[in-house]
Scaffold this motif. Structure first.
Motif, short mmCIF file in Angstrom:
data_model
loop_
_atom_site.label_atom_id
_atom_site.label_comp_id
_atom_site.label_asym_id
_atom_site.label_seq_id
_atom_site.Cartn_x
_atom_site.Cartn_y
_atom_site.Cartn_z
N UNK A 72 38.78 36.49 39.59
CA UNK A 72 38.00 36.36 40.27
C UNK A 72 37.13 34.96 40.02
N UNK A 73 37.46 34.06 41.38
CA UNK A 73 37.38 32.75 41.91
C UNK A 73 36.08 32.05 42.28
N UNK A 74 35.61 31.72 41.90
CA UNK A 74 34.00 31.66 42.51
C UNK A 74 34.50 29.53 43.04
N UNK A 75 34.53 29.50 44.42
CA UNK A 75 34.42 28.19 44.82
C UNK A 75 33.64 27.19 45.41
N UNK A 76 32.45 26.35 45.21
CA UNK A 76 31.60 25.44 45.35
C UNK A 76 30.89 24.41 45.38
N UNK A 77 30.53 24.06 45.42
CA UNK A 77 30.56 22.20 45.74
C UNK A 77 29.87 21.77 44.77
N UNK B 16 46.21 30.83 49.21
CA UNK B 16 46.37 31.93 50.42
C UNK B 16 47.36 33.26 49.66
N UNK B 17 48.47 32.76 49.34
CA UNK B 17 49.96 33.56 49.01
C UNK B 17 49.33 34.35 47.32
N UNK B 18 48.80 33.66 46.63
CA UNK B 18 48.07 33.95 45.37
C UNK B 18 46.44 35.07 45.06
N UNK B 19 45.87 34.60 45.94
CA UNK B 19 44.74 35.13 46.16
C UNK B 19 43.79 35.91 47.12
N UNK B 20 42.88 36.60 46.95
CA UNK B 20 42.04 36.91 48.40
C UNK B 20 40.99 37.23 48.74
N UNK B 21 40.73 37.06 49.88
CA UNK B 21 38.71 36.15 49.70
C UNK B 21 38.11 37.42 50.10
N UNK B 22 37.18 37.58 49.32
CA UNK B 22 35.69 38.81 48.97
C UNK B 22 35.05 38.04 50.30
N UNK B 23 34.82 37.07 50.97
CA UNK B 23 33.42 36.54 51.44
C UNK B 23 32.66 36.14 51.12
N UNK C 54 39.18 36.60 44.28
CA UNK C 54 39.99 37.75 44.19
C UNK C 54 41.64 37.66 43.38
N UNK C 55 42.21 38.21 41.90
CA UNK C 55 43.47 37.67 42.91
C UNK C 55 44.03 38.47 41.07
N UNK C 56 45.14 38.32 40.45
CA UNK C 56 45.92 38.87 39.01
C UNK C 56 46.25 38.12 38.11
N UNK C 57 46.18 37.66 37.25
CA UNK C 57 46.99 36.59 36.64
C UNK C 57 45.90 36.30 35.52
N UNK C 58 46.16 34.82 34.87
CA UNK C 58 45.91 33.90 34.73
C UNK C 58 44.40 33.21 35.25
N UNK C 59 42.85 33.24 34.18
CA UNK C 59 41.67 32.67 34.74
C UNK C 59 42.22 31.55 35.09
N UNK C 60 42.93 30.65 33.70
CA UNK C 60 43.54 29.04 34.02
C UNK C 60 44.51 29.16 35.21
#
Length: 288
Positions: free
Chosen positions: A268-273, A235-242, A218-224
């Motif tokens: 919200x960013x989803x990191x997936x394989x 690490x500086x701009x995003x926060x891990x939600x789990x 999770x973070x603030x700004x523009x998704x792109x």
């Protein structure tokens, strides 16, 4: 030899060609959505391109050699991902091919699609439909002979990334009391989405299968702007939600994020394989 072909009912342009370079002959194969490249748009601009390209050392000639692509159009039935299509280039004398792919058949079960495609001068295209894993070419037929000694995945020789198809979306997520869904999307690999329209305590519900757990950021700004950050910038701009396990079950992630306005700039960013298919719902939960 080369290919310049429309596929997926005209929604995709596929290319395959060889080129000389200072590093020797290269094989280049790729595809783009037709609407993004067929009207004099630029093929590349700083930071982005409509083309998905695979660039490898040109392979040695062999009778059973294939150059393949997995592509997909833009149309899909409600709640589903687009069908995966294959583009396969073999020797000109190959008249047809057989292929197989895992297809969904229900919770925790998978069937196998087995089908054939005819070729024109060695080129075949086919709609493989909704699948759950890579497509294998099992036979290349010249007359009555099969010239494939062993099945091989559809892809560009030497590029594992090109073997990953468009995967079927996981099963729908059942509703749950206390959760208000605002956004739903499906995908594989990484996806970012703006949280406009969400006000309250953020909750994530997801179902995924086929790979390692999903990371939710999770973070603030523009998704792109936030998608694809370097590790240090992330690490500086995003926060891990789990994280969410990919076992084809629905998992709930109630976060500590509280969005005060429906016009927030949350992302919200989803990191997936790349080989992991997921369905995600974003919304709010009732106050406790």
């Amino acid at each position: 030899w080369y290919v310049g072909q429309k596929v997926a009912n005209g929604q995709v342009v596929a290319v395959i060609f060889e080129a000389e370079s200072t590093a020797g002959p290269r094989l280049v194969a790729g595809w783009a959505t037709a609407s993004e490249v067929m009207h004099d748009q630029p093929g590349w601009k700083p930071g982005s391109s409509p083309w998905v390209l695979y660039d490898v050392a040109a392979p040695k000639e062999a009778k059973s050699l294939i150059v393949g692509l997995n592509v997909h159009g833009t149309s899909a039935r409600p709640g589903r991902n687009p069908d995966n299509w294959i583009v396969v280039l073999a020797e000109p004398q190959v008249q047809s091919l057989s292929f197989a792919a895992p297809v969904p058949s229900g919770a925790l079960t998978t069937n196998v699609l087995i089908a054939e495609a005819t070729t024109s001068q060695g080129l075949a295209t086919a709609d493989t439909g909704q699948i759950e894993g890579p497509v294998q070419v099992t036979q290349l037929r010249v007359g009555r002979r099969n010239i494939v000694p062993d099945p091989g995945y559809v892809g560009v020789p030497g590029s594992a990334a090109s073997e990953v198809p468009q995967l079927a979306a996981p099963r729908p997520i059942r509703s749950r009391p206390g959760f208000t869904r605002v956004i739903e999307f499906t995908g594989q690999s990484d996806t970012s989405t703006n949280l406009d329209g969400i006000r309250g305590r953020l909750a994530v519900r997801a179902r995924c299968s086929g790979g390692s757990p999903l990371r939710v950021l999770f973070g603030f700004g523009l998704a792109s702007d936030l998608l694809g950050l370097s590790p240090s910038a992330e690490r500086s701009r995003m926060r891990s939600l789990g994280s969410i396990a990919c076992d084809d079950e629905t998992h709930d992630l109630v976060t500590s994020v509280r969005l005060a306005s429906r016009h927030n700039r949350g992302v919200v960013i989803i990191n997936g394989d790349p080989a992991t298919a997921y369905r995600v719902e974003l919304g709010t939960v009732a106050k406790r």
